[in-house]
Scaffold this active site. Structure first.
Site, mmCIF file in Angstrom:
data_model
loop_
_atom_site.group_PDB
_atom_site.id
_atom_site.type_symbol
_atom_site.label_atom_id
_atom_site.label_comp_id
_atom_site.label_asym_id
_atom_site.label_seq_id
_atom_site.Cartn_x
_atom_site.Cartn_y
_atom_site.Cartn_z
ATOM 1 N N ASP A 193 -6.575 -3.108 3.848
ATOM 2 C CA ASP A 193 -5.355 -2.536 4.447
ATOM 3 C C ASP A 193 -5.239 -2.755 5.954
ATOM 4 O O ASP A 193 -4.667 -1.924 6.659
ATOM 5 C CB ASP A 193 -5.278 -1.015 4.164
ATOM 6 C CG ASP A 193 -5.350 -0.715 2.680
ATOM 7 O OD1 ASP A 193 -4.791 -1.498 1.894
ATOM 8 O OD2 ASP A 193 -5.971 0.289 2.306
ATOM 9 N N HIS A 233 0.867 -1.181 0.000
ATOM 10 C CA HIS A 233 0.000 0.000 0.000
ATOM 11 C C HIS A 233 0.904 1.232 0.000
ATOM 12 O O HIS A 233 1.897 1.272 0.728
ATOM 13 C CB HIS A 233 -0.888 -0.024 1.251
ATOM 14 C CG HIS A 233 -1.838 1.123 1.294
ATOM 15 N ND1 HIS A 233 -3.023 1.127 0.588
ATOM 16 C CD2 HIS A 233 -1.762 2.321 1.927
ATOM 17 C CE1 HIS A 233 -3.642 2.276 0.795
ATOM 18 N NE2 HIS A 233 -2.899 3.017 1.603
HETATM 19 C C1 GRF Z 1 1.172 0.771 -6.115
HETATM 20 O O1 GRF Z 1 1.239 2.107 -5.739
HETATM 21 C C2 GRF Z 1 0.822 -0.092 -4.920
HETATM 22 O O2 GRF Z 1 1.260 0.437 -3.713
HETATM 23 C C3 GRF Z 1 -0.676 -0.128 -4.952
HETATM 24 O O3 GRF Z 1 -1.022 -0.088 -6.308
HETATM 25 C C4 GRF Z 1 0.018 0.493 -7.055
HETATM 26 C C5 GRF Z 1 0.369 -0.492 -8.113
HETATM 27 O O4 GRF Z 1 1.332 0.020 -8.990
HETATM 28 N N1 GRF Z 1 -1.186 -1.277 -4.250
HETATM 29 P P1 GRF Z 1 2.025 -0.925 -10.055
HETATM 30 O O5 GRF Z 1 0.925 -1.531 -10.875
HETATM 31 O O6 GRF Z 1 2.778 -1.959 -9.317
HETATM 32 O O7 GRF Z 1 2.915 -0.031 -10.852
#
Ligand code: GRF
Length: 190
Positions: free
Chosen positions: A143, A102
């Site tokens: 979360d 997260h």
């Molecule tokens: C990231 O910011 C992660 O923290 C959240 O979703 C986003 C995914 O980004 N859970 P990516 O697809 O890995 O670039």
């Protein structure tokens, strides 16, 4: 050998997926990259999975059971950009073995609807001096699982949600593989 599966969401870019796959290939994560599971909308992101098998699972009837089927054979499951509540069938099939990242320092700025740009807007609105990311165990609530590892970065006065998101994302790509490695080595509480 541990086998890592990654569950990509519909809105993800796949950058954490790529970081996890790279860490498996380089041995930083002591696991074989086993499979990427994505909804049809997430297949652009999953296209960067290289040689790793990509299985498409669409939300709908019996979604949980179909996810479990697609994840069969994995020993650890990492969510990356997966913004839905994970069906409980997956949690029952992989107890203590489903992780998520997260983009904030949980418990700050987490919960239903808190993903993507909204998280960084909330950080800026609250005046926090630092932000970062949290890798945590997944439960049936958004979360809320125990945090395994966090990474921090400053919030700068001139930050926009985009500039802050970019700084946090760099931290994510370091912290997620490290957290998975700790879980697999048994150095994280479960
Ligand atoms: C990231 O910011 C992660 O923290 C959240 O979703 C986003 C995914 O980004 N859970 P990516 O697809 O890995 O670039």
């Amino acid at each position: 050998m541990e086998r890592l599966a990654i569950l990509v969401g519909a809105k993800g870019r796949g950058s954490n997926m790529v970081a996890l796959l790279k860490a498996c290939a380089e041995g930083t994560i002591p696991a074989e990259a086993y499979r990427v599971v994505a909804p049809r909308e997430g297949t652009d992101a999953a296209a960067n999975a290289g040689d790793v098998d990509v299985t498409v699972v669409e939300p709908g009837e019996h979604y949980g059971l179909r996810l479990v089927q697609a994840l069969q054979g994995a020993t650890i499951v990492c969510l990356a950009g997966f913004t839905r509540l994970l069906p409980v069938e997956v949690l029952h099939a992989f107890p203590g073995r489903v992780l998520n990242i997260h983009p904030s320092l949980l418990p700050r700025h987490g919960g239903a609807g808190m993903y993507g740009r909204r998280v960084h807007e909330a950080v800026l609105a609250s005046g926090d001096a630092e932000s970062g990311c949290s890798v945590h165990y997944v439960t049936d609530q958004y979360d809320e699982g125990d945090v395994i590892l966090q990474g921090r970065c400053p919030v700068l006065p001139e930050d926009t949600p985009e500039s802050l998101a970019a700084r946090v994302l760099e931290v994510e790509h370091r912290v997620y593989p490290e957290a998975v490695a700790r879980v697999l080595r048994g150095d994280a509480h479960e």
